[in-house]
Design a protein around this motif. Sequence first.
Motif, short mmCIF file in Angstrom:
data_model
loop_
_atom_site.label_atom_id
_atom_site.label_comp_id
_atom_site.label_asym_id
_atom_site.label_seq_id
_atom_site.Cartn_x
_atom_site.Cartn_y
_atom_site.Cartn_z
N THR A 154 5.13 8.06 2.53
CA THR A 154 5.82 9.26 2.04
C THR A 154 5.41 10.44 2.91
N ILE A 155 6.40 11.07 3.53
CA ILE A 155 6.17 12.23 4.37
C ILE A 155 6.63 13.47 3.60
N VAL A 156 5.73 14.41 3.42
CA VAL A 156 6.04 15.67 2.74
C VAL A 156 6.11 16.76 3.79
N ASP A 157 7.31 17.29 3.98
CA ASP A 157 7.53 18.33 4.98
C ASP A 157 7.71 19.67 4.28
N THR A 158 7.38 20.75 5.00
CA THR A 158 7.47 22.11 4.43
C THR A 158 8.25 23.00 5.38
N PRO A 159 9.57 22.80 5.52
CA PRO A 159 10.33 23.67 6.42
C PRO A 159 10.36 25.10 5.91
N GLY A 160 10.31 26.03 6.85
CA GLY A 160 10.33 27.44 6.50
C GLY A 160 8.97 28.08 6.37
N PHE A 178 0.84 -1.19 0.00
CA PHE A 178 0.00 0.00 0.00
C PHE A 178 0.88 1.24 0.00
N GLU A 179 0.27 2.32 -0.46
CA GLU A 179 0.97 3.61 -0.52
C GLU A 179 0.14 4.67 0.19
N PHE A 180 0.83 5.54 0.91
CA PHE A 180 0.14 6.63 1.60
C PHE A 180 1.10 7.81 1.71
N THR A 181 0.59 8.99 1.34
CA THR A 181 1.40 10.21 1.37
C THR A 181 0.77 11.17 2.37
N LEU A 182 1.58 11.58 3.34
CA LEU A 182 1.12 12.46 4.41
C LEU A 182 1.94 13.74 4.38
N MET A 183 1.26 14.87 4.34
CA MET A 183 1.92 16.18 4.35
C MET A 183 1.73 16.83 5.72
N VAL A 184 2.80 17.39 6.25
CA VAL A 184 2.75 18.10 7.52
C VAL A 184 3.14 19.55 7.26
N VAL A 185 2.28 20.46 7.70
CA VAL A 185 2.50 21.89 7.47
C VAL A 185 2.29 22.63 8.78
N GLY A 186 3.15 23.58 9.04
CA GLY A 186 3.04 24.39 10.25
C GLY A 186 4.32 25.16 10.48
N GLU A 187 4.25 26.13 11.36
CA GLU A 187 5.42 26.92 11.67
C GLU A 187 6.47 26.08 12.39
N SER A 188 7.71 26.53 12.35
CA SER A 188 8.80 25.81 13.00
C SER A 188 8.61 25.81 14.51
N THR A 192 8.45 15.44 15.64
CA THR A 192 8.24 14.59 16.81
C THR A 192 6.91 13.85 16.71
N LEU A 193 5.87 14.53 16.24
CA LEU A 193 4.57 13.88 16.14
C LEU A 193 4.58 12.78 15.08
N VAL A 194 5.24 13.02 13.95
CA VAL A 194 5.32 11.98 12.91
C VAL A 194 6.06 10.76 13.44
N ASN A 195 7.16 10.98 14.16
CA ASN A 195 7.88 9.85 14.76
C ASN A 195 7.00 9.12 15.76
N SER A 196 6.18 9.86 16.51
CA SER A 196 5.31 9.21 17.49
C SER A 196 4.18 8.44 16.82
N LEU A 197 3.67 8.95 15.68
CA LEU A 197 2.57 8.28 14.99
C LEU A 197 2.98 6.89 14.52
N PHE A 198 4.16 6.78 13.92
CA PHE A 198 4.58 5.52 13.32
C PHE A 198 5.60 4.77 14.17
N MET A 199 5.85 5.29 15.38
CA MET A 199 6.72 4.62 16.35
C MET A 199 8.06 4.24 15.75
N THR A 200 8.64 5.16 15.01
CA THR A 200 9.96 4.95 14.44
C THR A 200 10.60 6.31 14.21
N ASP A 201 11.92 6.32 14.05
CA ASP A 201 12.64 7.59 13.85
C ASP A 201 12.67 7.92 12.37
N LEU A 202 11.54 8.40 11.85
CA LEU A 202 11.53 8.87 10.46
C LEU A 202 12.35 10.13 10.32
N TYR A 203 12.37 10.95 11.37
CA TYR A 203 13.18 12.17 11.39
C TYR A 203 14.25 12.00 12.48
#
Length: 469
Positions: free
Chosen positions: A130-136, A68-78, A84-95
């Motif tokens: 797939t995690i799509v991050d938007t730093p800045g 299966f495939e799933f793409t999750l985008m996280v957006v927000g200020e720094s 931390t939340l993404v790592n907690s969701l999937f219980m692994t060190d994605l970041y």
Amino acid sequence: MNPSEESESRGMLGSGSRPRRMRTMRGSGAQTVRDLRNNMAHTKALEGYVGFANLPNQVYRKAVKRGFEFTLMVVGESGLGKSTLVNSLFMTDLYSPSEYPGPSQRITKTVKVETSRVLVKEGGVQLQLTIVDTPGFGDAVDNSNCWKPITDHIEQRFEDYLNSESRVNRRTMPDNRVHACLYFIGPTGHGLKPLDIEFMKRLHDKVNIIPLIAKADTMTPEECTQFKKKILQEIKENKIQIYEFPEGEDEEDNKLNKKLRERIPFAVVGSNTLLEINGRKVRGRQYPWGVAEVENMDHCDFITLRNMLIRTHMQDLKDVTNNVHYENYRCQKLAGITATNGTEKGKPAGGNPSHNPASRNPLAQMEEEKREHVAKMKKMEMEMEQVFEMKVKEKRQKLKDSEADLQRRHEQMKKKLEQEYKELDEKRSLFEKEKLSFEENQRQLEEQRKMDATKSLDNKKKKEKKSLF
């Protein structure tokens, strides 16, 4: 119609049976539904076991094998705890801290889109996450159009999927479309910022937006409840469409969706630290007054968010993305192609049957658009070549003018040198003449001196002779 036939009807109609996804059905789509219902009215009960009831198991085995495939985008200020939340969701060190520094260590303040892919396995099921991050995002002094790179990324993923659907070989079609967007709201307690409202208004028709209140442990339960009501009120006032939980015929699903609606926006706390409390290990954050547990529904909505996002509504998020957002983009794209092809030299397309959108093949329209694009690119190339040739001619003329100027200066300097050589020759000739004249005078003086010396010597001898006699 018995319950088995109703379930079969829902399976054949798919997600189109839901009111939310019936928006895109027009004309022929509604006729198709009526034809299906008429055909199902003639179904007959079987007298024995045939075996096609095993079809769901075949589909299950094939799906598990394919993954299966799933793409999750996280957006927000720094600094709101997205990594931390993404790592907690999937219980692994994605970041990991080494590869993804914290907000205090980042130098760039421009919005960019970063994609991280990881293969997660659980119980024999593979998930290409797939995690799509938007730093800045939201970190600049002027945040005008800071959502533009994000919208461009989402539309580019739609465009890639549309192009893959138009290919001859469609067996391998990776789904890189963004299925959900977790938008982090700062725990200010004063409602949404103008940037939050503008961003969600720009993206609510392109992606499933799930609003989150970040770092909810900085607020009391009463403050959090009031903050949620304020956010929902502003979302309704600004007509922002966030992700809506589907309504079905199953009472249990409806009860679950009702509970989820009551917790929107989710107030979450992220932590990767394991703490031991009363002999059990929990994920949480240690404070002087106690521990804020991540996986405790009395402390935050993390468990509710994780269950909704991964365990209960992941497929529905993908279905809404495919049946609503992608179909809207596809219709707009094809309508734009039709409008482009249906208008020629300012004339409406209704006068010519060949320009009728209903009588044209979308693939043919795309091919025609491609040919027009190629012709446009050739025209631009010719114009650029003409401009290049003009610049080359101007450069050559400048070089010729410079060469002529250098030649003229060379001739002037040459003439000046020749004049100086001529003057030097004249001075040399005059000098030679003066030299010869001087030497002649010297010779005459020498001869005169010799003659005078000879005369004086003769006179001296004569005097000596006279003195002897």
